[in-house]
Enzyme design. Structure first.
Site, PDB file in Angstrom:
ATOM      1  N   GLY A  13      46.513  39.809  47.605  1.00  0.00           N
ATOM      2  CA  GLY A  13      45.478  40.386  46.737  1.00  0.00           C
ATOM      3  C   GLY A  13      45.276  41.856  47.075  1.00  0.00           C
ATOM      4  N   ARG A  23      49.345  56.231  51.814  1.00  0.00           N
ATOM      5  CA  ARG A  23      49.409  57.692  51.954  1.00  0.00           C
ATOM      6  C   ARG A  23      49.538  58.090  53.428  1.00  0.00           C
ATOM      7  NH1 ARG A  23      45.321  61.286  53.150  1.00  0.00           N
ATOM      8  NH2 ARG A  23      45.432  63.368  52.239  1.00  0.00           N
ATOM      9  N   VAL A  25      50.671  56.289  55.912  1.00  0.00           N
ATOM     10  CA  VAL A  25      51.991  55.891  56.435  1.00  0.00           C
ATOM     11  C   VAL A  25      53.022  56.954  56.048  1.00  0.00           C
ATOM     12  CG1 VAL A  25      53.878  54.209  56.172  1.00  0.00           C
ATOM     13  CG2 VAL A  25      51.527  53.399  56.478  1.00  0.00           C
ATOM     14  N   ARG A  27      52.612  60.103  55.040  1.00  0.00           N
ATOM     15  CA  ARG A  27      52.390  61.440  55.631  1.00  0.00           C
ATOM     16  C   ARG A  27      52.731  61.434  57.124  1.00  0.00           C
ATOM     17  NH1 ARG A  27      48.437  64.353  51.739  1.00  0.00           N
ATOM     18  NH2 ARG A  27      49.971  64.362  50.049  1.00  0.00           N
ATOM     19  N   ARG A  74      52.282  37.992  45.266  1.00  0.00           N
ATOM     20  CA  ARG A  74      52.433  36.949  46.279  1.00  0.00           C
ATOM     21  C   ARG A  74      53.803  36.330  46.022  1.00  0.00           C
ATOM     22  NH1 ARG A  74      46.852  36.221  44.708  1.00  0.00           N
ATOM     23  NH2 ARG A  74      45.518  36.883  46.410  1.00  0.00           N
ATOM     24  N   ASP A 105      46.889  37.472  55.848  1.00  0.00           N
ATOM     25  CA  ASP A 105      47.711  36.687  56.781  1.00  0.00           C
ATOM     26  C   ASP A 105      49.019  36.182  56.161  1.00  0.00           C
ATOM     27  OD1 ASP A 105      46.329  34.930  55.229  1.00  0.00           O
ATOM     28  OD2 ASP A 105      45.393  33.835  56.888  1.00  0.00           O
ATOM     29  N   THR A 127      42.472  43.244  53.170  1.00  0.00           N
ATOM     30  CA  THR A 127      41.978  42.176  52.296  1.00  0.00           C
ATOM     31  C   THR A 127      40.457  42.231  52.228  1.00  0.00           C
ATOM     32  OG1 THR A 127      41.586  39.783  52.107  1.00  0.00           O
ATOM     33  CG2 THR A 127      42.290  40.543  54.253  1.00  0.00           C
ATOM     34  N   ILE A 128      39.931  42.093  51.018  1.00  0.00           N
ATOM     35  CA  ILE A 128      38.464  42.129  50.882  1.00  0.00           C
ATOM     36  C   ILE A 128      37.819  40.936  51.589  1.00  0.00           C
ATOM     37  CG2 ILE A 128      38.561  43.396  48.687  1.00  0.00           C
ATOM     38  CD1 ILE A 128      37.584  40.647  47.397  1.00  0.00           C
ATOM     39  N   ASP A 129      38.613  39.898  51.873  1.00  0.00           N
ATOM     40  CA  ASP A 129      38.057  38.694  52.500  1.00  0.00           C
ATOM     41  C   ASP A 129      37.650  38.935  53.960  1.00  0.00           C
ATOM     42  OD1 ASP A 129      38.811  37.605  50.083  1.00  0.00           O
ATOM     43  OD2 ASP A 129      40.596  36.606  50.882  1.00  0.00           O
ATOM     44  N   ASP A 131      39.228  38.286  56.542  1.00  0.00           N
ATOM     45  CA  ASP A 131      39.443  37.039  57.278  1.00  0.00           C
ATOM     46  C   ASP A 131      40.636  37.071  58.232  1.00  0.00           C
ATOM     47  OD1 ASP A 131      41.352  37.184  55.301  1.00  0.00           O
ATOM     48  OD2 ASP A 131      41.135  35.112  54.629  1.00  0.00           O
ATOM     49  N   ARG A 156      19.236  41.581  40.136  1.00  0.00           N
ATOM     50  CA  ARG A 156      17.873  41.346  40.629  1.00  0.00           C
ATOM     51  C   ARG A 156      16.835  41.922  39.666  1.00  0.00           C
ATOM     52  NH1 ARG A 156      15.091  40.166  45.234  1.00  0.00           N
ATOM     53  NH2 ARG A 156      16.833  40.174  46.662  1.00  0.00           N
ATOM     54  N   ARG A 173      37.969  33.717  49.381  1.00  0.00           N
ATOM     55  CA  ARG A 173      38.883  32.576  49.542  1.00  0.00           C
ATOM     56  C   ARG A 173      38.210  31.512  50.402  1.00  0.00           C
ATOM     57  NH1 ARG A 173      44.194  32.300  48.076  1.00  0.00           N
ATOM     58  NH2 ARG A 173      44.369  34.541  47.894  1.00  0.00           N
ATOM     59  N   HIS A 218      11.187  35.141  41.755  1.00  0.00           N
ATOM     60  CA  HIS A 218      12.627  35.137  41.422  1.00  0.00           C
ATOM     61  C   HIS A 218      13.419  34.896  42.702  1.00  0.00           C
ATOM     62  CE1 HIS A 218      12.127  39.333  42.707  1.00  0.00           C
ATOM     63  NE2 HIS A 218      13.427  39.332  42.958  1.00  0.00           N
ATOM     64  N   GLU A 225      32.818  31.738  47.475  1.00  0.00           N
ATOM     65  CA  GLU A 225      33.635  30.847  46.635  1.00  0.00           C
ATOM     66  C   GLU A 225      34.182  29.664  47.436  1.00  0.00           C
ATOM     67  OE1 GLU A 225      37.322  32.405  45.062  1.00  0.00           O
ATOM     68  OE2 GLU A 225      37.607  33.732  46.760  1.00  0.00           O
ATOM     69  N   ARG A 246      20.610  31.192  36.317  1.00  0.00           N
ATOM     70  CA  ARG A 246      21.702  31.891  35.645  1.00  0.00           C
ATOM     71  C   ARG A 246      22.824  32.107  36.654  1.00  0.00           C
ATOM     72  NH1 ARG A 246      18.933  30.406  31.964  1.00  0.00           N
ATOM     73  NH2 ARG A 246      18.397  31.623  30.110  1.00  0.00           N
TER      74      ARG A 246
HETATM   75  O1  F6P Z   1      42.392  37.285  49.041  1.00  0.00           O
HETATM   76  C1  F6P Z   1      41.728  38.102  48.134  1.00  0.00           C
HETATM   77  C2  F6P Z   1      41.202  37.293  46.992  1.00  0.00           C
HETATM   78  O2  F6P Z   1      40.519  38.165  46.110  1.00  0.00           O
HETATM   79  C3  F6P Z   1      40.290  36.136  47.366  1.00  0.00           C
HETATM   80  O3  F6P Z   1      38.977  36.542  47.680  1.00  0.00           O
HETATM   81  C4  F6P Z   1      40.380  35.265  46.168  1.00  0.00           C
HETATM   82  O4  F6P Z   1      40.125  33.914  46.479  1.00  0.00           O
HETATM   83  C5  F6P Z   1      41.810  35.461  45.714  1.00  0.00           C
HETATM   84  O5  F6P Z   1      42.248  36.680  46.279  1.00  0.00           O
HETATM   85  C6  F6P Z   1      41.994  35.518  44.238  1.00  0.00           C
HETATM   86  O6  F6P Z   1      43.352  35.584  43.978  1.00  0.00           O
HETATM   87  P1  F6P Z   1      44.002  35.995  42.579  1.00  0.00           P
HETATM   88  O7  F6P Z   1      44.026  37.479  42.530  1.00  0.00           O
HETATM   89  O8  F6P Z   1      45.359  35.423  42.635  1.00  0.00           O
HETATM   90  O9  F6P Z   1      43.138  35.443  41.508  1.00  0.00           O
END
Ligand code: F6P
Length: 323
Positions: A13, A23, A25, A27, A74, A105, A127-129, A131, A156, A173, A218, A225, A246
């Site tokens: 992802g 960049r 790497v 430079r 991937r 990973d 990775t934004i995760d 992890d 909000r 993930r 509220h 996820e 909502r």
């Molecule tokens: O690993 C980054 C991520 O954005 C996860 O947070 C998420 O579960 C997954 O990739 C979503 O994958 P895709 O881009 O294949 O929908």
């Protein structure tokens, strides 16, 4: 170990900050008189030879761009021995002795496989995760967290006006690092993460009841996820209490946007360090950061490490919610 021609790729992802990292790497390699090639579409590019030469100009004006100029994917084929052999042939054909792989990973498992064929590899966590266990920071996390925070702050406003309950699903993930951080930052009523055992009555309904008892009208429920679907949680809340929540699934919006200063600087340092590690004769390593300092660990050890949500975050959350 000879380092003459480095290939750089982004895989898995995408994450804001991958461009500043590429960049850095490029430079750093050029600074040392080493040639640099961009491998496009992750490991697939190494299999198919989708490779471009990168010079100083190729990475100009990319430090502030989200996404990845190298594209990402991937690759299922690279997980097979045949795919790996094809990638090795490409490396040999083009004289690529070293590969720097930016990703999560899955990306590192690919790099480890390649190193078995004698190619030098360095992994950079992107990775934004957030992890990757051997580092407490992955490129992209800060931008993604700030994007989610900004979106939830907007939510909000309308939740407050309508005196509603909102259930927001945050990416990650199987990990809850992003959700926990975002939940703390937005002052959520409850945060659900996969690392913590969830008792729905105690962790959601009681928190809402307590908040209501204290005069709040509220409620913001943040769910990772990996801890469940926001739709299911909203339905359960509706069933348990007189609220009609909502649902907002933030989704891929969290992966885009201009990288924050923190992501740009960390990405730049990590990209620089990856090249320096190769020049120091190191291979099969992951670049890591802890408490502002940068280090590296063996790829196998790094992939075997485990990390969890910080106990302090759990404790702080307990004190901040249900009031
Ligand atoms: O690993 C980054 C991520 O954005 C996860 O947070 C998420 O579960 C997954 O990739 C979503 O994958 P895709 O881009 O294949 O929908």
């Amino acid at each position: 170990m000879s380092v003459k021609r480095i290939g750089v790729l982004t895989s898995g992802g995408d994450a804001p900050g991958m461009n500043p990292c590429v960049r850095a790497v490029v430079r750093t390699a050029l600074y040392h008189g080493i040639e640099c090639y961009g491998i496009r579409r992750g490991w697939n590019g190494l299999i198919t030879g989708d490779i471009i030469k990168l010079d100083e100009k190729s990475v100009s004006h990319t430090i502030n761009r989200g996404g990845t100029i190298l594209y990402t994917a991937r690759s299922k084929e690279f997980m097979t021995e045949e795919g790996q052999r094809k990638a090795v042939s490409t490396c040999k054909f083009l004289g690529l002795d070293s590969i720097i792989a930016i990703g999560g990973d899955g990306t590192f498992r690919g790099a480890r496989a390649l190193s078995k064929y004698g190619i030098n590899v360095i992994g950079i966590p992107g990775t934004i995760d957030n992890d990757i266990s051997c580092t407490n920071y992955c490129i992209g996390f800060d931008t993604a967290a700030n994007t989610a925070i900004e979106c939830i702050d907007k939510l909000r406003d309308t939740m407050q006006s309508h005196e509603r309950c909102s259930v927001v699903e945050v990416m990650g993930r199987n990990a809850g690092y992003l959700a926990m951080y975002v939940g703390l930052a937005v002052g959520a009523t409850a945060v659900l993460v996969p690392e913590e055992e969830i008792d729905f009555e105690r962790d959601v309904i009681e928190k809402i009841r307590q908040a209501r008892f204290n005069g709040f009208t509220h409620y913001m429920i943040v769910v990772a996820e990996g801890a469940g679907s926001a739709n299911d949680i909203a339905a359960k809340i509706k069933e348990a209490i007189d609220l009609d929540p909502r649902v907002t699934v933030l989704g891929h919006i969290q992966r885009g946007g201009v990288p924050t200063g923190r992501d740009r600087v960390n990405a730049t340092k990590m990209g620089y360090m990856a090249v320096e590690l190769l020049l120091a004769g190191k291979t099969n390593r992951i670049v890591c950061t802890h408490e502002g300092g940068f280090t590296d660990v063996d790829m196998d050890e790094g992939l075997d490490m485990k990390k969890g949500i910080q106990q302090m975050e759990v404790d702080v959350l307990a004190a901040m919610t249900g009031i």
